[in-house]
Scaffold this motif. Structure first.
Motif, PDB file in Angstrom:
ATOM      1  N   ALA A   1       5.487   4.488 -11.533  1.00  0.00           N
ATOM      2  CA  ALA A   1       5.860   3.104 -11.240  1.00  0.00           C
ATOM      3  C   ALA A   1       7.087   2.721 -12.055  1.00  0.00           C
ATOM      4  CB  ALA A   1       4.707   2.167 -11.582  1.00  0.00           C
TER       5      ALA A   1
ATOM      6  N   VAL B   1       7.367   9.528   1.094  1.00  0.00           N
ATOM      7  CA  VAL B   1       6.158   9.963   0.410  1.00  0.00           C
ATOM      8  C   VAL B   1       6.530  11.278  -0.246  1.00  0.00           C
ATOM      9  CG1 VAL B   1       4.473   8.872   1.927  1.00  0.00           C
ATOM     10  CG2 VAL B   1       5.335  11.145   2.490  1.00  0.00           C
TER      11      VAL B   1
ATOM     12  N   TYR C   1      -1.962   0.112  -2.606  1.00  0.00           N
ATOM     13  CA  TYR C   1      -1.204   1.060  -3.430  1.00  0.00           C
ATOM     14  C   TYR C   1      -1.776   2.469  -3.351  1.00  0.00           C
ATOM     15  CZ  TYR C   1       1.218  -2.491  -6.288  1.00  0.00           C
ATOM     16  OH  TYR C   1       2.020  -3.506  -6.749  1.00  0.00           O
TER      17      TYR C   1
ATOM     18  N   GLN D   1      11.488   3.914  -5.575  1.00  0.00           N
ATOM     19  CA  GLN D   1      11.701   4.631  -6.845  1.00  0.00           C
ATOM     20  C   GLN D   1      13.071   5.309  -6.867  1.00  0.00           C
ATOM     21  OE1 GLN D   1       8.319   7.203  -7.508  1.00  0.00           O
ATOM     22  NE2 GLN D   1       6.879   5.503  -7.582  1.00  0.00           N
TER      23      GLN D   1
ATOM     24  N   GLN E   1       6.691  -1.111  -4.357  1.00  0.00           N
ATOM     25  CA  GLN E   1       5.941   0.079  -4.756  1.00  0.00           C
ATOM     26  C   GLN E   1       4.710   0.272  -3.848  1.00  0.00           C
ATOM     27  OE1 GLN E   1       6.460   2.636  -7.172  1.00  0.00           O
ATOM     28  NE2 GLN E   1       4.878   3.338  -5.757  1.00  0.00           N
ATOM     29  N   PHE E   2       4.176  -0.826  -3.370  1.00  0.00           N
ATOM     30  CA  PHE E   2       2.981  -0.749  -2.517  1.00  0.00           C
ATOM     31  C   PHE E   2       3.391  -0.417  -1.078  1.00  0.00           C
ATOM     32  CE2 PHE E   2       4.425  -5.113  -3.087  1.00  0.00           C
ATOM     33  CZ  PHE E   2       4.631  -5.531  -1.789  1.00  0.00           C
ATOM     34  N   HIS E   3       2.403  -0.344  -0.211  1.00  0.00           N
ATOM     35  CA  HIS E   3       2.661   0.010   1.187  1.00  0.00           C
ATOM     36  C   HIS E   3       2.448  -1.202   2.088  1.00  0.00           C
ATOM     37  CE1 HIS E   3       3.271   4.339   0.706  1.00  0.00           C
ATOM     38  NE2 HIS E   3       2.480   4.186  -0.347  1.00  0.00           N
TER      39      HIS E   3
ATOM     40  N   HIS F   1      -0.206   5.532  -5.784  1.00  0.00           N
ATOM     41  CA  HIS F   1       0.920   6.079  -6.553  1.00  0.00           C
ATOM     42  C   HIS F   1       0.496   6.484  -7.957  1.00  0.00           C
ATOM     43  CE1 HIS F   1       1.908   2.211  -8.915  1.00  0.00           C
ATOM     44  NE2 HIS F   1       0.803   1.992  -8.269  1.00  0.00           N
TER      45      HIS F   1
ATOM     46  N   CYS G   1       7.721   2.501  -1.653  1.00  0.00           N
ATOM     47  CA  CYS G   1       7.079   3.530  -2.481  1.00  0.00           C
ATOM     48  C   CYS G   1       8.126   4.463  -3.094  1.00  0.00           C
ATOM     49  CB  CYS G   1       6.010   4.267  -1.668  1.00  0.00           C
ATOM     50  SG  CYS G   1       4.909   5.249  -2.695  1.00  0.00           S
TER      51      CYS G   1
END
Lengths: 200, 250
Positions: free
Chosen positions: A148, A46, A143, A80, A178-180, A145, A76
């Motif tokens: 992306a 995070v 999500y 990236q 990208q999501f949790h 964020h 997440c």
């Protein structure tokens, strides 16, 4: 052994809790030897991309992670950092996935004004790879964020928020979401289970 | 498509769930972890736990409770109540909370929002605002609606966002506990802010919730008693919202 990369980017507890719920044993570590010996590696994260990348570099993990041969899952910010670059803090990342991370544009859409950050439950489409075994198109995931990854040949799921972005990426043994999944209820639990069951 | 969120709210005192009617006459409604797990299984999109304990002992119990919630619940949850410092927020983050709400302490010292957002990110800070109308003007209140302040709702909400709040949770003290519906025009005006708006206080029926998510343009609806007393179970509510064309996660 499952290794969760602990590189001081904050809260690992939600990932740890999700692994507990999945009945999986794991180690929190930043030790390259342990990561190389692991049969699953999870890279959570995070916070802000460039400072997270700096923390990986301090621990020389930016050279280690791309050479791992077991299934690796970035979550997440973790995902990236596996891309080429991120606009957040102008970060050069590990370059595992051939795509760039950009700020979500927000602004108007046919559904009304889009807010950034993109917060809440949204749908994933175009699901590919065993990571999504048993899941249907349009499943909801959680999500939070503001940045992306653009879609690319390694995109294995997309979400549309104004424009489409990579909800998940996959290349060889590397996966990123990208999501949790750790906060995405039964759908997230299924994705974590699928990752733990992947054949290297 | 991004779903509108349905968020049950659990008020906690000394580790037990209670629900206030106009924040008074508190009644017990069950074990917080079990109740949260039940809501998550029924399709709640998120949970909010508000600590209304008055004592240090109660607060310690709450932190332990947050740890238990985080271990059990696999959807996001927000905690609030009495958060007055970055350390308070950090303690709850460490216990496993996904977000914290700040309310009275931020009204007293708005830099609390900047400080928490700077340390843990805007996504972690929800500005909870209670307000009531006085002579046609929305006045921000603190201490469970009992104390009016000098602040005006829209100005304060804008300031909270500028300082780093990632979401706004607004409760109309005129409507809370009445089951007469939400002040939709007020919510629509708050929706001009660039962050998600969570509507709280006043839900009595499916129509009320549908209105605040459409005419009120809220991103999420938070409610307590309609869920706690099983008047409108979450699956029934979400099905009814979908039938009205509102995007929800089913």
């Amino acid at each position: 052994m499952i290794a969760v990369v602990d590189y001081a980017t904050g809260n690992l507890r939600s990932v740890a809790n999700a692994l507990h719920r999945a009945g999986a044993e794991f180690t929190l570590t930043a030790d390259p030897a342990l990561l190389r010996a692991a049969d699953r590696v999870i890279l959570p994260g995070v916070g802000e991309a460039s400072s997270a990348m700096a923390k990986l570099r301090e621990r020389e993990l930016d050279g280690v992670i791309p050479t791992l041969t077991c299934p690796v899952l970035g979550i997440c910010i973790g995902m990236q950092l596996m891309c080429l670059t991120s606009e957040e803090g102008d970060a050069r990342c590990m370059g595992i996935f051939p795509t760039h991370v950009r700020r979500l544009r927000g602004g108007a859409s046919e559904e009304g004004p889009l807010k950034v950050p993109h917060v809440g439950w949204d749908t994933i489409e175009g699901l590919r790879t065993p990571l999504f075994d048993g899941l249907h198109e349009g499943s909801f995931v959680y999500y939070v964020h503001s940045f992306a990854a653009e879609t690319c040949p390694a995109t294995i799921a997309t979400t549309r928020y104004g424009e489409s972005f990579s909800a998940a990426l996959g290349r060889r043994n590397f996966y990123g979401v990208q999501f949790h999944p750790e906060k995405s209820g039964a759908t997230g639990a299924a994705i974590i289970r699928n990752f733990l069951n992947l054949h290297p | 498509m991004l779903a509108k969120r349905i968020i049950p709210c659990l008020d906690i005192r000394d580790g037990q769930t209670v629900k206030g009617i106009h924040f008074e006459e508190l009644r017990r409604v069950g074990d917080p972890v079990e109740l949260g797990a039940k809501y998550a299984a029924e399709g709640a999109d998120e949970l909010v736990y508000l600590d209304i304990s008055a004592t240090q002992e109660g607060r310690r119990t709450f932190t332990d409770l947050v740890t238990r919630i985080a271990a059990r619940i696999d959807i996001p949850f927000t905690v609030g109540g009495g958060i007055a410092s970055v350390d308070d927020a950090g303690r709850l983050l460490d216990a496993g909370a996904d977000k914290v709400t700040v309310n009275s302490a931020a009204v007293r010292d708005p830099s609390l929002i900047d400080a928490i957002a700077a340390k843990y990110g805007s996504q972690f800070v929800v500005a909870a605002i209670d307000a009531r109308t006085v002579d046609g003007r929305w006045v921000v209140t603190t201490h469970g609606g009992r104390r009016p302040t000098e602040r005006e709702l829209f100005t304060w909400a804008r300031e909270a966002v500028d300082r780093g709040a990632g979401e706004i949770l607004f409760t109309s003290m005129d409507h809370d506990g009445t089951k007469n519906g939400y002040p939709c025009e007020t919510f629509a005006r708050l929706a001009e802010l660039p962050v998600p708006i969570i509507a709280s206080g006043g839900a009595g029926t499916v129509d009320h919730i549908a209105e605040v998510l459409t005419a009120g343009r809220a991103d999420a609806a938070l409610a307590a008693s309609i869920f706690h007393y099983n008047e409108t179970p979450i699956p029934t509510l979400k099905q009814a919202l979908r039938e009205r064309g509102i995007p929800v996660r089913l």
